[in-house]
Motif scaffolding. Structure first.
Motif, mmCIF file in Angstrom:
data_model
loop_
_atom_site.group_PDB
_atom_site.id
_atom_site.type_symbol
_atom_site.label_atom_id
_atom_site.label_comp_id
_atom_site.label_asym_id
_atom_site.label_seq_id
_atom_site.Cartn_x
_atom_site.Cartn_y
_atom_site.Cartn_z
ATOM 1 N N THR A 49 0.744 -1.256 0.103
ATOM 2 C CA THR A 49 0.133 0.144 0.041
ATOM 3 C C THR A 49 0.953 1.265 -0.035
ATOM 4 O O THR A 49 0.638 2.085 -0.705
ATOM 5 C CB THR A 49 -0.835 0.028 1.133
ATOM 6 N N GLN A 50 1.773 1.275 0.763
ATOM 7 C CA GLN A 50 2.708 2.298 0.648
ATOM 8 C C GLN A 50 3.412 2.785 -0.541
ATOM 9 O O GLN A 50 3.532 3.814 -1.155
ATOM 10 C CB GLN A 50 3.814 1.993 1.624
ATOM 11 N N LEU A 53 0.690 4.264 -2.644
ATOM 12 C CA LEU A 53 0.495 5.634 -2.173
ATOM 13 C C LEU A 53 1.369 6.533 -2.613
ATOM 14 O O LEU A 53 1.404 7.604 -3.044
ATOM 15 C CB LEU A 53 -0.057 5.730 -0.923
ATOM 16 N N LEU A 57 0.600 9.677 -5.072
ATOM 17 C CA LEU A 57 0.625 11.153 -4.287
ATOM 18 C C LEU A 57 1.802 12.106 -4.869
ATOM 19 O O LEU A 57 1.834 13.140 -4.587
ATOM 20 C CB LEU A 57 0.629 11.261 -2.685
ATOM 21 N N ILE A 67 -8.511 9.331 -0.211
ATOM 22 C CA ILE A 67 -7.892 8.148 0.050
ATOM 23 C C ILE A 67 -8.600 7.344 1.166
ATOM 24 O O ILE A 67 -8.566 7.932 2.222
ATOM 25 C CB ILE A 67 -6.638 8.054 0.137
ATOM 26 N N ALA A 84 0.021 6.143 5.258
ATOM 27 C CA ALA A 84 -0.292 7.140 4.454
ATOM 28 C C ALA A 84 -0.229 8.470 4.693
ATOM 29 O O ALA A 84 -0.058 9.264 3.772
ATOM 30 C CB ALA A 84 -1.970 6.696 4.105
ATOM 31 N N ALA A 88 2.012 11.463 2.438
ATOM 32 C CA ALA A 88 1.563 12.387 1.955
ATOM 33 C C ALA A 88 2.529 13.758 2.373
ATOM 34 O O ALA A 88 2.523 14.569 1.729
ATOM 35 C CB ALA A 88 0.071 12.651 2.702
ATOM 36 N N ILE A 97 -7.513 11.715 3.943
ATOM 37 C CA ILE A 97 -7.365 10.102 4.074
ATOM 38 C C ILE A 97 -8.372 9.681 5.207
ATOM 39 O O ILE A 97 -8.217 10.194 6.315
ATOM 40 C CB ILE A 97 -5.656 9.916 4.580
#
Length: 468
Positions: A49-50, A53, A57, A67, A84, A88, A97
């Motif tokens: 996921t990182q 993202l 972003l 998100i 997350a 960001a 988020i």
């Protein structure tokens, strides 16, 4: 090594989009970029996921996107949310988020849904290896085909059905971008059982195959053009060129000079079939009957039996490291990826054209594979959506192998959609590596044992123990 976030895979052959009734359809007009909503299902796959993202972003047009993160594990969900917010901040982005234990709340009004769920997690994966090992059945990765892929699919299908129902009700226009394996079976099931049409399966195997071959030859990746097609993890590099000249002769020279290269399954398959397969040797060995069954081949080709169990341990360690770093206020560096989902989202939102490789239903895309198959082909992506390329016919020897792969997956999907537990056994009988290793009675015994082991995760109608 990564390209700039969201860059087009360098040098792909420009496709001719097949615009009949593929998964693209007519996409609604894109929202203003700050209103785009991207839902992550299985966000507890924190490391993955990182990376997604970090790429998303990095696009200015997506810096203010909404998100939403969903997972059923509260601790992993909290870790994903903290990661997350850190990403960001590092990216200088200002997304909205939110984290949700309730899936429908995360999906509500989403434009894009990214699925990275692993049903059963590490315990189920270890079962997929331990039970077959007692029968003498070898696996290396066990997540795409073979007995491991069959049961991973069967325990994932109930989640996919529920996810499909939720999407149809709360975000029917969303694009579902699936990363969960077994890719081909999951996309096949989604399109048959849920009625969703905006479904694309995403895998990085084609990109990294070409990237690594270029590195092997010392050829700049940015200067090559390539075309691949087939099925996920068993597509074929049909064209690979620099300045209009095939690079295959240079690969042949490298193989002839280096005996260690000839100790790779992919190289062995290429030398015999004439086209390079697009997944690692560990994966490729499981999709054919020729290697894992034989001690001599395991040794000659240096096959790491059970390798995925080490990957599972490494993934767990990476998650724990990330969680501890975030809790201590010393987050890990933000690193992008070359994954396709961020590129697809950016292209649809902004209209920027790109070519990616997607797994989609074979609606006239590959002539000599079944219409029921899910095929991996180049796709044009722009404001109209994901538009797959018609490739035509594969080399007959490559298509023949793909058809066996497709037949196994078709029977697994039929087991679930028709509620017929016999089709589980039929799939295992047809699967090349399983059939090469075990007599038919032992295949049925193995399926019974795995049904017992995974019973709580399987649909009730598939929990029957059939015997011989």
């Amino acid at each position: 090594m990564t390209d700039a976030p969201g860059s087009t895979p360098a040098g792909t052959v420009p496709p001719t989009p097949h615009r009949s009734d593929g998964p693209a359809g007519t996409t609604r007009p894109a929202r203003a970029s700050g209103e785009v909503k991207i839902a992550f299902v299985g966000a507890g796959s924190v490391v993955f996921t990182q990376g997604l993202l970090a790429d998303l972003l990095a696009f200015p047009e997506l810096a203010r996107a909404r998100i939403t993160l969903h997972d059923i594990d509260p601790e992993r969900l909290a870790t994903a949310e903290a990661a997350a917010r850190h990403i960001a901040s590092v990216r200088g982005a200002a997304p909205k988020i939110t984290a949700h234990l309730d899936r429908r709340a995360a999906l509500e009004d989403a434009d894009f849904v990214i699925n990275t769920v692993q049903v059963g997690m590490d315990e189920a994966t270890r079962t997929d290896f331990a039970v077959p090992a007692r029968y003498g059945l070898r696996q290396t990765i066990g997540d795409t085909l073979g007995i491991g892929g069959i049961f991973r699919a069967l325990r994932t299908f109930p989640l996919l059905r529920a996810l499909g129902e939720d999407i149809a009700e709360v975000c029917p226009d969303a694009w579902l971008l699936n990363y969960t394996n077994p890719m081909a079976m999951n996309v096949m099931y989604l399109t048959r059982a849920t009625g969703l049409r905006r479904v694309v399966g995403l895998c990085h195997s084609v990109y990294w195959t070409v990237h690594d071959l270029c590195e092997l030859l010392g050829v700049p990746f940015e200067e090559v053009s390539y075309l691949a097609a087939g099925v996920n993890h068993q597509a074929w590099l049909l064209r690979w060129e620099r300045a209009g000249r095939s690079l295959y002769p240079l690969l042949d020279e490298a193989i002839a000079k280096d005996p260690q290269l000839r100790r790779r399954v992919r190289v062995d398959m290429y030398r015999r079939l004439g086209h390079y397969p697009t997944e690692t040797s560990e994966h490729s060995s499981e999709y054919v009957p020729w290697y894992l069954r034989h001690d001599s081949e395991v040794a000659r080709l240096r096959l790491p039996v059970g390798a995925y169990l080490d990957i599972v341990q490494e993934n767990t360690a990476a998650y724990e490291k990330t969680r501890a770093a975030l809790a201590a206020g010393t987050p890990l560096p933000v690193e992008g990826t070359t994954e396709y989902a961020p590129q697809i989202i950016h292209s649809i939102v902004t209209g920027t054209p790109r070519t990616v490789y997607g797994n989609v239903p074979n609606r006239g895309l590959v002539d000599n594979l079944p219409a029921s198959a899910v095929v991996e082909v180049p796709c044009l992506v722009d404001s109209l959506g994901v538009q797959p390329t018609r490739v035509g016919a594969l080399p007959p020897q490559c298509a023949a192998l793909n058809r066996t792969y497709v037949s196994t997956g078709d029977l697994v999907v039929r087991a679930a959609t028709e509620g017929d537990p016999r089709h589980i056994r039929h799939a295992a009988m047809i699967d090349p590596a399983t059939a090469a290793a075990l007599p038919v009675e032992r295949i049925w015994d193995l399926c019974d044992d795995l049904v017992r082991a995974h019973a709580d995760l399987l649909p009730p109608e598939l929990r029957a123990v059939l015997g011989h």
